[in-house]
Motif scaffolding. Structure first.
Motif, short mmCIF file in Angstrom:
data_model
loop_
_atom_site.label_atom_id
_atom_site.label_comp_id
_atom_site.label_asym_id
_atom_site.label_seq_id
_atom_site.Cartn_x
_atom_site.Cartn_y
_atom_site.Cartn_z
N VAL A 171 40.03 51.35 -2.80
CA VAL A 171 41.39 52.07 -3.14
C VAL A 171 41.32 52.25 -4.82
CG1 VAL A 171 43.73 51.79 -3.30
CG2 VAL A 171 42.52 50.86 -1.49
N LEU A 172 41.51 53.66 -5.14
CA LEU A 172 41.43 54.21 -6.47
C LEU A 172 43.10 54.23 -6.91
CD1 LEU A 172 38.91 56.77 -6.25
CD2 LEU A 172 38.74 54.52 -6.90
N ILE A 173 44.02 54.71 -5.92
CA ILE A 173 45.43 54.90 -6.17
C ILE A 173 46.18 54.22 -5.19
CG2 ILE A 173 47.38 56.34 -6.56
CD1 ILE A 173 45.55 58.60 -7.56
N GLN A 174 47.05 53.35 -5.48
CA GLN A 174 47.93 52.48 -4.68
C GLN A 174 49.33 52.49 -4.93
OE1 GLN A 174 46.66 48.37 -4.18
NE2 GLN A 174 48.37 47.74 -3.11
N GLU A 175 50.15 53.06 -3.98
CA GLU A 175 51.61 53.12 -4.21
C GLU A 175 51.91 54.07 -5.38
OE1 GLU A 175 53.33 49.45 -3.93
OE2 GLU A 175 52.75 48.85 -2.02
N GLY A 176 51.00 54.89 -5.59
CA GLY A 176 51.32 55.82 -6.74
C GLY A 176 50.75 55.36 -8.24
N LYS A 177 50.14 54.21 -8.18
CA LYS A 177 49.46 53.65 -9.40
C LYS A 177 47.91 53.75 -9.34
CE LYS A 177 53.58 52.20 -10.56
NZ LYS A 177 54.38 52.88 -11.86
N ILE A 178 47.43 54.19 -10.42
CA ILE A 178 46.00 54.33 -10.61
C ILE A 178 45.34 52.84 -10.82
CG2 ILE A 178 44.05 55.00 -11.80
CD1 ILE A 178 45.75 57.44 -12.69
N LEU A 179 44.59 52.40 -10.19
CA LEU A 179 44.03 51.01 -10.03
C LEU A 179 42.50 51.29 -11.08
CD1 LEU A 179 44.07 49.73 -6.62
CD2 LEU A 179 45.72 49.53 -8.25
N GLU A 180 43.04 50.95 -12.36
CA GLU A 180 41.82 51.05 -13.50
C GLU A 180 40.72 50.42 -13.11
OE1 GLU A 180 45.08 50.76 -14.18
OE2 GLU A 180 45.78 52.78 -15.20
N ASP A 182 51.72 63.20 -7.12
CA ASP A 182 52.25 63.56 -5.72
C ASP A 182 51.37 62.57 -4.79
OD1 ASP A 182 53.71 65.30 -6.55
OD2 ASP A 182 52.25 66.94 -6.20
N VAL A 183 50.42 61.61 -5.35
CA VAL A 183 49.52 60.65 -4.64
C VAL A 183 50.24 59.58 -4.26
CG1 VAL A 183 47.24 59.73 -4.27
CG2 VAL A 183 47.58 62.29 -5.43
N HIS A 184 50.21 59.10 -2.97
CA HIS A 184 50.55 57.58 -2.80
C HIS A 184 49.64 56.78 -2.83
CE1 HIS A 184 53.43 54.71 -1.55
NE2 HIS A 184 52.80 54.50 -0.36
N TYR A 185 48.37 57.08 -1.95
CA TYR A 185 47.21 56.45 -1.90
C TYR A 185 46.14 57.26 -2.12
CZ TYR A 185 49.08 51.80 -0.27
OH TYR A 185 49.38 50.46 -0.32
N ASN A 220 31.27 57.34 2.10
CA ASN A 220 30.19 58.30 1.93
C ASN A 220 30.37 58.99 0.67
OD1 ASN A 220 32.51 59.50 2.61
ND2 ASN A 220 31.82 60.86 4.04
N GLY A 221 31.39 58.68 -0.12
CA GLY A 221 31.64 59.11 -1.42
C GLY A 221 32.69 60.06 -1.52
N ALA A 222 33.35 60.42 -0.22
CA ALA A 222 34.60 61.41 -0.09
C ALA A 222 35.73 60.69 -0.42
CB ALA A 222 34.57 62.00 1.01
N ILE A 223 36.77 61.31 -0.95
CA ILE A 223 38.04 60.68 -1.43
C ILE A 223 39.10 61.13 -0.36
CG2 ILE A 223 39.90 60.59 -3.24
CD1 ILE A 223 37.96 60.53 -5.19
N SER A 224 39.60 60.10 0.36
CA SER A 224 40.97 60.47 1.34
C SER A 224 42.28 60.22 0.62
CB SER A 224 40.70 59.32 2.51
OG SER A 224 39.41 59.67 3.30
N VAL A 225 43.09 61.17 0.85
CA VAL A 225 44.33 60.97 0.12
C VAL A 225 45.70 61.20 1.11
CG1 VAL A 225 45.61 62.28 -1.65
CG2 VAL A 225 43.29 62.35 -1.79
N LEU A 226 46.53 60.30 0.82
CA LEU A 226 47.98 60.27 1.46
C LEU A 226 48.83 60.71 0.38
CD1 LEU A 226 49.54 59.49 3.83
CD2 LEU A 226 49.77 56.98 3.08
N PRO A 227 49.34 61.85 0.57
CA PRO A 227 50.48 62.21 -0.52
C PRO A 227 51.80 61.53 -0.16
CG PRO A 227 49.57 64.10 0.78
CD PRO A 227 49.29 63.09 1.50
#
Length: 235
Positions: free
Chosen positions: A95-104, A131-134, A140-147
């Motif tokens: 997870v890179l972004i969780q509930e709109g917060k970037i996980l540094e 605009d990103v929630h998750y 495989n290196g791709a990023i999945s996004v939940l707006p």
């Protein structure tokens, strides 16, 4: 003789790699994980030596190639049966972004910069990171996004539009000027019907580059002559 031997070795190497790719399957090619990456590099190096390195015996190279292919196949097989092994070989989504917060901390761990993250988000048609929630980095290196809820695109369901017209998988009829006989046969389409549709459009089959029945049932014809006065030509 050396040139002919190199030619023969190159053809053999290419043929073997095509067979190996078939054995390992489409998923390995489409979704390259840690295991797939290592296997691809190793097999590529062995195949390259098979193609042009005359100092190493073909028997040794073939043995090495078959051994690595077997190892890759067995690891892929056992990883399908064992989740822990699969996690070790392929890694886990992060997870890179969780509930709109970037996980540094996760970003640093994976050595992903904000520039890279923004670039991946833009490829998903998201230009505002707020605009990103998750956001999840897949194996495989791709990023999945939940707006976020308010940033999601409106669907027909949201608008209460009940369109239940049947959609079909596109059927290609003509490609590069040649009728695709197999597609006609598989879909019970006759050449007479195809010619009648071409005639309705006022076209001749000799002038058609591509023809397809789209998912909504309409027929699209592309002619060799585009009839565009100022075509865009960018390198």
């Amino acid at each position: 003789m050396e040139l002919w031997e190199t030619m023969l070795r190159s053809i053999s190497a290419f043929t073997l790699m095509m067979l190996i790719a078939r054995i390992l399957g489409k998923s390995t090619i489409a979704q390259m994980t840690y295991h797939d990456f290592v296997a691809a590099i190793t097999l590529g190096a062995i195949t390259a030596n098979l193609a042009y390195n005359n100092t190493i015996s073909i028997k040794i190279l073939l043995t090495s190639l078959l051994a690595f292919t077997g190892i890759s196949y067995l690891l892929m097989f056992f990883s399908m049966k064992n989740r822990k092994l699969r996690d070790w070989l392929s890694g886990k989504p992060t997870v890179l972004i969780q509930e709109g917060k970037i996980l540094e901390s996760n970003m640093r761990k994976l050595k992903i910069t904000l520039d890279t993250l923004n670039q991946e988000l833009r490829s998903k048609n998201i230009f505002n990171i707020q605009d990103v929630h998750y956001a999840v980095l897949e194996m495989n290196g791709a990023i999945s996004v939940l707006p976020k809820w308010e940033s999601k695109p409106v669907t027909r369901k949201d608008l209460h539009l009940d369109d239940r017209s049947e959609h079909i998988f596109p059927i290609e009829l003509i490609m590069d000027g040649s009728i695709i006989e197999a597609n006609l046969k598989d879909n019970d389409i006759t050449t007479e019907w195809l010619h009648s549709q071409i005639k309705k459009k006022g076209l001749s089959i000799e002038n058609i580059n591509y023809a397809v029945i789209s998912s909504n049932g309409s027929i699209y014809f592309d002619e060799y002559k585009d009839r565009i006065k100022h075509p865009v030509d960018k390198e």
